[in-house]
Design a protein around this motif. Structure first.
Motif, PDB file in Angstrom:
ATOM      1  N   GLY A   1       0.833  -1.202   0.000  1.00 28.74           N
ATOM      2  CA  GLY A   1       0.000   0.000   0.000  1.00 28.74           C
ATOM      3  C   GLY A   1       0.867   1.249   0.000  1.00 28.74           C
ATOM      4  O   GLY A   1       0.532   2.269  -0.616  1.00 28.74           O
TER       5      GLY A   1
ATOM      6  N   ASP B   1      -7.468   6.020   3.013  1.00 26.50           N
ATOM      7  CA  ASP B   1      -6.593   4.890   3.347  1.00 26.50           C
ATOM      8  C   ASP B   1      -7.398   3.937   4.225  1.00 26.50           C
ATOM      9  O   ASP B   1      -7.565   4.148   5.425  1.00 26.50           O
TER      10      ASP B   1
ATOM     11  N   TYR C   1      -7.146  -0.740   7.135  1.00 23.57           N
ATOM     12  CA  TYR C   1      -7.634  -1.492   8.311  1.00 23.57           C
ATOM     13  C   TYR C   1      -9.152  -1.698   8.290  1.00 23.57           C
ATOM     14  O   TYR C   1      -9.747  -1.969   9.321  1.00 23.57           O
TER      15      TYR C   1
ATOM     16  N   SER D   1      -1.727  -6.753   3.262  1.00 20.95           N
ATOM     17  CA  SER D   1      -0.774  -6.872   4.380  1.00 20.95           C
ATOM     18  C   SER D   1      -1.444  -7.187   5.711  1.00 20.95           C
ATOM     19  O   SER D   1      -1.044  -8.108   6.411  1.00 20.95           O
TER      20      SER D   1
HETATM   21  N1  PMP Z   1      -1.503   2.843   5.555  1.00 27.18           N
HETATM   22  C1  PMP Z   1      -1.412   2.682   6.878  1.00 27.18           C
HETATM   23  C2  PMP Z   1      -2.231   3.552   7.754  1.00 27.18           C
HETATM   24  C3  PMP Z   1      -0.570   1.714   7.431  1.00 27.18           C
HETATM   25  O1  PMP Z   1      -0.509   1.559   8.729  1.00 27.18           O
HETATM   26  C4  PMP Z   1       0.194   0.910   6.559  1.00 27.18           C
HETATM   27  C5  PMP Z   1       1.113  -0.100   7.183  1.00 27.18           C
HETATM   28  N2  PMP Z   1       2.428   0.031   6.864  1.00 27.18           N
HETATM   29  C6  PMP Z   1       0.065   1.119   5.179  1.00 27.18           C
HETATM   30  C7  PMP Z   1      -0.793   2.098   4.710  1.00 27.18           C
HETATM   31  C8  PMP Z   1       0.814   0.356   4.123  1.00 27.18           C
HETATM   32  O2  PMP Z   1       0.966  -0.997   4.364  1.00 27.18           O
HETATM   33  P1  PMP Z   1       1.638  -1.924   3.265  1.00 27.18           P
HETATM   34  O3  PMP Z   1       2.675  -1.118   2.560  1.00 27.18           O
HETATM   35  O4  PMP Z   1       2.216  -3.065   4.036  1.00 27.18           O
HETATM   36  O5  PMP Z   1       0.536  -2.347   2.354  1.00 27.18           O
END
Ligand code: PMP
Ligand code: GLU
Length: 398
Positions: free
Chosen positions: A99, A203, A206, A237
């Motif tokens: 992400g 975003d 979660y 993730s």
């Molecule tokens: N947005 C938020 C709020 C996050 O906590 C995370 C965690 N690193 C991410 C985006 C991106 O996660 P990832 O690159 O593992 O997909």
């Protein structure tokens, strides 16, 4: 050697730095309880691992289309349709190496020098620095604990200037766990419909880890007029315990997605082919596991908040999702343990690491120095041990 201004402007990621510190101590044989980095403590579910193995054995090991395979894009559109009730097609999707990378590409595609990006604070560590890497200007909106750390519509209105290009929303939030309700979002949407040039980044990484029967909603779900200028960020993730596989995605306007694909094509090319294959299996497989994961975090969350609020001088709003708590520990600032004084969140994090072998992230990295962030993606045994240690370390401060 002289470095480019771009890199001089940004800080290293505090979450990743703390994780590296904790791992280095562990490698020396020290039993660190690591509340630092935010990643599920479970292995990737078996059916997803199997899909990854099948991809390798089946020869899915070559370059794919730069912006992701059609199979994965279809699985993403289907899952967004299920979760959000919003329709997207392949041309609206960019799959990146996590992400974080999808966001980076989006910012590079959309932001120009001097553009302002509104970021409700506390915020996830990487937003301001990623904005700065795109030569744009982060504009922090300080959200008060009395308002559950949520940005109010009047605060949003006041932060908007002729230079405002983007707003970043993150609900449930890293670091606070706060989730914006339908009513909260409707009030913000009323402001945003009047400012047609503002692009919204939602975003939602979660969104499947939500507690207490909270309803999942975001801005384009409550106000369809905002859909065409909203970019949804999500990934595998957190939801599928796949942090190391590095697959994340954004959905939104097809022309902007095309521009972001161009950037990806001149930097990383496609994300890992095997991980893409496994991610399609994750999104299309048994979703009961996601509910189980969320229920587990909810149980732990209750324990965590209970332990924290029993500690003198610590207060902590109840999270509604994700797997973080953001307690205010500032009542202990100015105190000493021996000749060691703790005056801010960085010193508190250092003190806890050295005196108690507990890794936490200083709140200053999230824009709120009174707090520290703890990820509770740890086993109940580790949580218990970690909170026993924190309680002892805090009571040693006088
Ligand atoms: N947005 C938020 C709020 C996050 O906590 C995370 C965690 N690193 C991410 C985006 C991106 O996660 P990832 O690159 O593992 O997909
Ligand atoms: N999102 C996680 C965290 O905030 C992972 C670390 C990172 O990517 O910064 O801890």
């Amino acid at each position: 050697m002289k470095l480019a201004q771009r890199v001089v402007r940004v800080k290293p990621s505090a979450t990743l730095t703390i994780n590296a510190k904790a791992k280095a101590l562990k490698a020396k044989g020290i039993q660190v309880v690591n509340f630092g980095v935010g990643e599920p403590d479970f292995d990737t579910p078996q059916y997803i691992q199997d899909a990854g193995v099948k991809a390798i054995l089946g020869g899915q090991t070559r370059y794919t289309a730069v912006g992701g395979t059609d199979e994965l894009k279809d699985a993403i559109c289907k899952s967004i349709q299920n979760d959000y009730g919003l329709s997207y097609s392949r041309e609206n999707v960019l799959v990146s190496c996590g992400g974080k990378h999808a966001l980076y590409n989006l910012f590079q595609a959309l932001l120009d020098s001097g553009d302002e990006v509104i970021i409700p604070s506390p915020y996830w560590v990487s937003y301001p620095d990623m904005v700065a890497l795109a030569d744009a200007v982060p504009v922090h909106v300080p959200c008060r604990v009395e308002n559950s750390f949520k940005m109010l519509p009047e605060q949003l209105e006041a932060a908007i200037t002729p230079k405002t290009r983007m707003l970043i929303m993150n609900s449930p939030s890293n670091p606070t766990g706060v989730h914006y309700s339908r009513a909260d979002l409707k009030a913000l949407a009323e402001v945003l419909v009047r400012h047609e040039d503002i692009v919204i980044v939602s975003d939602d990484i979660y969104n499947r880890i939500l507690f207490g029967g909270c309803e999942w909603v975001n801005l384009p779900m409550v106000e369809p007029k905002l859909k065409e200028r909203t970019f949804i960020l999500n990934g595998v993730s957190k939801t599928y315990c796949m942090t190391g596989w590095r697959i994340g995605y954004i959905l939104g306007d097809a022309d902007v997605i095309k521009a972001a694909v161009k950037i990806q094509g001149q930097s990383t090319s496609n994300p890992n082919s095997i991980a893409q294959y496994a991610s399609a299996a994750a999104l299309g497989g048994d979703q009961a596991l996601v509910k189980e994961l969320s229920d587990t975090f909810e149980k732990r969350c209750r324990y965590v908040v209970d332990r924290l609020t029993q500690m003198p001088g610590v207060s902590c709003p109840m999270p509604q999702g994700a797997f973080y708590v953001f307690p205010n520990v500032s009542a202990h600032y100015g105190k000493k343990a021996g000749d060691r004084k703790v005056t801010n969140s960085l010193e508190m994090a250092d003190y806890l690491m050295e005196a108690a072998h507990v890794a936490v992230v200083p709140g200053s990295a999230f824009g709120e120095d009174r707090c520290i962030r703890l990820s509770y993606a740890l086993s109940m045994d580790d949580l218990k041990e970690g909170f026993d240690r924190i309680a002892r370390a805090l009571s040693a401060l006088v």
